[in-house]
Scaffold this motif. Sequence first.
Motif, PDB file in Angstrom:
ATOM      1  N   TYR A  12     -10.166  10.744 -16.759  1.00 57.12           N
ATOM      2  CA  TYR A  12      -9.229  12.084 -17.604  1.00 57.12           C
ATOM      3  C   TYR A  12     -10.530  12.509 -18.142  1.00 57.12           C
ATOM      4  CZ  TYR A  12      -7.488  13.723 -21.277  1.00 57.12           C
ATOM      5  OH  TYR A  12      -6.820  14.943 -22.833  1.00 57.12           O
ATOM      6  N   LEU A  13     -11.513  12.079 -18.368  1.00 54.21           N
ATOM      7  CA  LEU A  13     -12.758  12.663 -18.831  1.00 54.21           C
ATOM      8  C   LEU A  13     -13.530  13.578 -18.758  1.00 54.21           C
ATOM      9  CD1 LEU A  13     -13.149  10.019 -22.296  1.00 54.21           C
ATOM     10  CD2 LEU A  13     -12.513  12.021 -22.006  1.00 54.21           C
ATOM     11  N   GLY A  14     -13.775  12.522 -17.201  1.00 61.35           N
ATOM     12  CA  GLY A  14     -14.416  13.636 -16.243  1.00 61.35           C
ATOM     13  C   GLY A  14     -13.981  14.729 -15.498  1.00 61.35           C
ATOM     14  N   ILE A  15     -12.749  14.978 -15.018  1.00 60.03           N
ATOM     15  CA  ILE A  15     -12.271  15.896 -14.848  1.00 60.03           C
ATOM     16  C   ILE A  15     -12.324  16.896 -15.998  1.00 60.03           C
ATOM     17  CG2 ILE A  15     -10.242  16.885 -13.836  1.00 60.03           C
ATOM     18  CD1 ILE A  15      -9.184  14.175 -12.521  1.00 60.03           C
ATOM     19  N   ARG A  16     -12.401  16.376 -17.206  1.00 61.18           N
ATOM     20  CA  ARG A  16     -12.040  17.565 -18.670  1.00 61.18           C
ATOM     21  C   ARG A  16     -13.395  17.659 -19.075  1.00 61.18           C
ATOM     22  NH1 ARG A  16     -13.232  16.946 -24.269  1.00 61.18           N
ATOM     23  NH2 ARG A  16     -11.055  17.692 -25.188  1.00 61.18           N
ATOM     24  N   THR A  17     -13.890  17.144 -18.163  1.00 55.00           N
ATOM     25  CA  THR A  17     -15.388  17.286 -18.807  1.00 55.00           C
ATOM     26  C   THR A  17     -16.503  18.898 -18.147  1.00 55.00           C
ATOM     27  OG1 THR A  17     -16.541  14.836 -20.069  1.00 55.00           O
ATOM     28  CG2 THR A  17     -17.728  16.768 -19.569  1.00 55.00           C
ATOM     29  N   GLU A  18     -15.610  18.293 -16.547  1.00 46.46           N
ATOM     30  CA  GLU A  18     -16.056  19.018 -15.258  1.00 46.46           C
ATOM     31  C   GLU A  18     -15.587  20.361 -15.977  1.00 46.46           C
ATOM     32  OE1 GLU A  18     -15.249  18.015 -11.931  1.00 46.46           O
ATOM     33  OE2 GLU A  18     -17.211  16.840 -11.625  1.00 46.46           O
ATOM     34  N   ILE A  19     -15.047  20.361 -16.460  1.00 52.03           N
ATOM     35  CA  ILE A  19     -13.527  21.938 -17.154  1.00 52.03           C
ATOM     36  C   ILE A  19     -14.451  22.658 -17.314  1.00 52.03           C
ATOM     37  CG2 ILE A  19     -11.469  22.115 -17.434  1.00 52.03           C
ATOM     38  CD1 ILE A  19      -9.966  20.861 -15.684  1.00 52.03           C
ATOM     39  N   LEU A  20     -14.477  21.694 -18.792  1.00 54.15           N
ATOM     40  CA  LEU A  20     -14.901  22.470 -20.053  1.00 54.15           C
ATOM     41  C   LEU A  20     -16.521  22.841 -20.188  1.00 54.15           C
ATOM     42  CD1 LEU A  20     -12.420  20.450 -22.963  1.00 54.15           C
ATOM     43  CD2 LEU A  20     -12.264  22.885 -21.984  1.00 54.15           C
ATOM     44  N   SER A  21     -17.031  22.172 -19.524  1.00 56.70           N
ATOM     45  CA  SER A  21     -18.950  22.475 -19.227  1.00 56.70           C
ATOM     46  C   SER A  21     -18.939  23.752 -17.936  1.00 56.70           C
ATOM     47  CB  SER A  21     -19.829  21.494 -18.301  1.00 56.70           C
ATOM     48  OG  SER A  21     -18.533  21.277 -16.682  1.00 56.70           O
ATOM     49  N   GLY A  22     -17.592  24.496 -17.522  1.00 51.58           N
ATOM     50  CA  GLY A  22     -17.976  25.090 -16.859  1.00 51.58           C
ATOM     51  C   GLY A  22     -18.240  25.157 -15.448  1.00 51.58           C
ATOM     52  N   LYS A  23     -17.541  23.849 -14.406  1.00 54.55           N
ATOM     53  CA  LYS A  23     -18.242  23.847 -13.616  1.00 54.55           C
ATOM     54  C   LYS A  23     -17.046  23.750 -12.530  1.00 54.55           C
ATOM     55  CE  LYS A  23     -19.460  20.217 -10.219  1.00 54.55           C
ATOM     56  NZ  LYS A  23     -20.231  18.418 -10.102  1.00 54.55           N
ATOM     57  N   ARG A  24     -16.102  23.778 -13.278  1.00 50.67           N
ATOM     58  CA  ARG A  24     -15.007  24.174 -12.539  1.00 50.67           C
ATOM     59  C   ARG A  24     -14.194  25.705 -12.775  1.00 50.67           C
ATOM     60  NH1 ARG A  24     -13.902  20.431  -7.604  1.00 50.67           N
ATOM     61  NH2 ARG A  24     -14.540  18.725  -9.045  1.00 50.67           N
ATOM     62  N   ARG A  25     -14.036  26.089 -12.075  1.00 49.54           N
ATOM     63  CA  ARG A  25     -13.741  27.556 -13.411  1.00 49.54           C
ATOM     64  C   ARG A  25     -12.085  28.766 -12.943  1.00 49.54           C
ATOM     65  NH1 ARG A  25     -17.969  31.742 -12.629  1.00 49.54           N
ATOM     66  NH2 ARG A  25     -16.261  32.747 -12.972  1.00 49.54           N
ATOM     67  N   PRO A  26     -11.752  29.003 -13.957  1.00 49.14           N
ATOM     68  CA  PRO A  26     -10.479  28.985 -14.715  1.00 49.14           C
ATOM     69  C   PRO A  26      -9.690  29.701 -12.993  1.00 49.14           C
ATOM     70  CG  PRO A  26     -12.227  30.307 -16.253  1.00 49.14           C
ATOM     71  CD  PRO A  26     -12.739  29.299 -15.274  1.00 49.14           C
ATOM     72  N   GLY A  27      -8.790  29.202 -12.766  1.00 50.36           N
ATOM     73  CA  GLY A  27      -8.219  29.465 -11.364  1.00 50.36           C
ATOM     74  C   GLY A  27      -8.687  28.298 -10.142  1.00 50.36           C
ATOM     75  N   GLU A  28      -9.761  28.006 -10.187  1.00 51.74           N
ATOM     76  CA  GLU A  28     -10.063  27.113  -9.611  1.00 51.74           C
ATOM     77  C   GLU A  28      -9.108  26.037  -8.693  1.00 51.74           C
ATOM     78  OE1 GLU A  28     -13.692  24.200  -7.908  1.00 51.74           O
ATOM     79  OE2 GLU A  28     -13.839  25.777  -9.484  1.00 51.74           O
ATOM     80  N   ARG A  29      -8.722  25.750  -7.635  1.00 51.29           N
ATOM     81  CA  ARG A  29      -8.013  24.871  -7.135  1.00 51.29           C
ATOM     82  C   ARG A  29      -8.476  23.192  -7.784  1.00 51.29           C
ATOM     83  NH1 ARG A  29      -6.422  21.846  -2.395  1.00 51.29           N
ATOM     84  NH2 ARG A  29      -3.731  21.504  -2.654  1.00 51.29           N
ATOM     85  N   LEU A  30      -7.546  22.713  -7.953  1.00 54.96           N
ATOM     86  CA  LEU A  30      -8.529  20.940  -8.063  1.00 54.96           C
ATOM     87  C   LEU A  30      -7.290  20.189  -7.631  1.00 54.96           C
ATOM     88  CD1 LEU A  30      -8.214  20.915 -11.589  1.00 54.96           C
ATOM     89  CD2 LEU A  30      -9.738  21.459 -11.262  1.00 54.96           C
ATOM     90  N   ALA A  31      -8.585  19.794  -6.196  1.00 52.44           N
ATOM     91  CA  ALA A  31      -8.113  19.136  -5.294  1.00 52.44           C
ATOM     92  C   ALA A  31      -7.711  17.539  -4.924  1.00 52.44           C
ATOM     93  CB  ALA A  31      -8.965  19.188  -3.469  1.00 52.44           C
ATOM     94  N   THR A  32      -6.880  17.224  -4.479  1.00 47.79           N
ATOM     95  CA  THR A  32      -7.205  15.650  -5.010  1.00 47.79           C
ATOM     96  C   THR A  32      -7.581  15.349  -4.491  1.00 47.79           C
ATOM     97  OG1 THR A  32      -5.135  15.511  -4.276  1.00 47.79           O
ATOM     98  CG2 THR A  32      -4.387  15.430  -6.408  1.00 47.79           C
ATOM     99  N   ALA A  33      -7.662  15.240  -3.145  1.00 51.11           N
ATOM    100  CA  ALA A  33      -8.749  14.229  -2.412  1.00 51.11           C
ATOM    101  C   ALA A  33     -10.190  14.358  -2.557  1.00 51.11           C
ATOM    102  CB  ALA A  33      -8.444  14.546  -0.934  1.00 51.11           C
ATOM    103  N   GLU A  34     -10.615  15.642  -2.905  1.00 52.92           N
ATOM    104  CA  GLU A  34     -12.319  15.962  -3.153  1.00 52.92           C
ATOM    105  C   GLU A  34     -12.187  15.593  -4.499  1.00 52.92           C
ATOM    106  OE1 GLU A  34     -14.896  18.720  -6.017  1.00 52.92           O
ATOM    107  OE2 GLU A  34     -13.367  19.660  -4.994  1.00 52.92           O
TER     108      GLU A  34
END
Length: 219
Positions: A12-34
């Motif tokens: 949970y914290l890992g994905i949250r950090t990736e989103i808030l750090s800018g690694k994941r862009r707004p609107g970007e698909r979050l693939a569960t397999a990846e």
Amino acid sequence: MGDKETRNERVYLGIRTEILSGKRRPGERLATAELTKTFDSSVGVVRESLLRLSERGLVQVRPMQGFFVADVSLEDLHDLTEARLDIETLALRYSIEQGDAEWEARLVGAHHLLSLTHRHVDGAVERFTADWGKAHGAFHAALIDGCRNRRILSVAQRLRDSAELYRRWSVEIDPYQDRDIEGEHDALLRAALDHDTDRAVALLVEHIQKTQEVLRQGF
């Protein structure tokens, strides 16, 4: 916390950090397999984490499409700011009225850490360091942590998470430029510790509105 809870929290914290750090862009698909590969976890744990993040306003669930990083827009920024002005100030009122000595100690500690944390990435005055962003969030969380109404507190914290996403993506400038941000935080701390509720609320309203106005200019 058991091993299962620890693993779930790590994802949970890992994905949250990736989103808030800018690694994941707004609107970007979050693939569960990846994400299962990235965090060496199960599909179930990843899905649970994404659902938790959707409750925090950082992830959107689209029927038949999956999970996506929340979008940002001027209209939503307006709605977010309006909601924060209502809910976060209410939480602050309750926090000051109900907070005890332990709350005051947590607030002073959070402010001290924030004051010692370097704000800008070297050579990029428009970008915050990850440590400062974390300390800044912790200070604002501590301000309202004395509130004993868990539902109000939960909504306020969820709105702050969404505000962090906007701070990262609205525009790559410092929303605290040309402001004495340290002075603003100092004044908020003093008003809270003095139990001057009306002044603390007025200061928080001004603090949120100033930041929103700069973020608005990024669209």
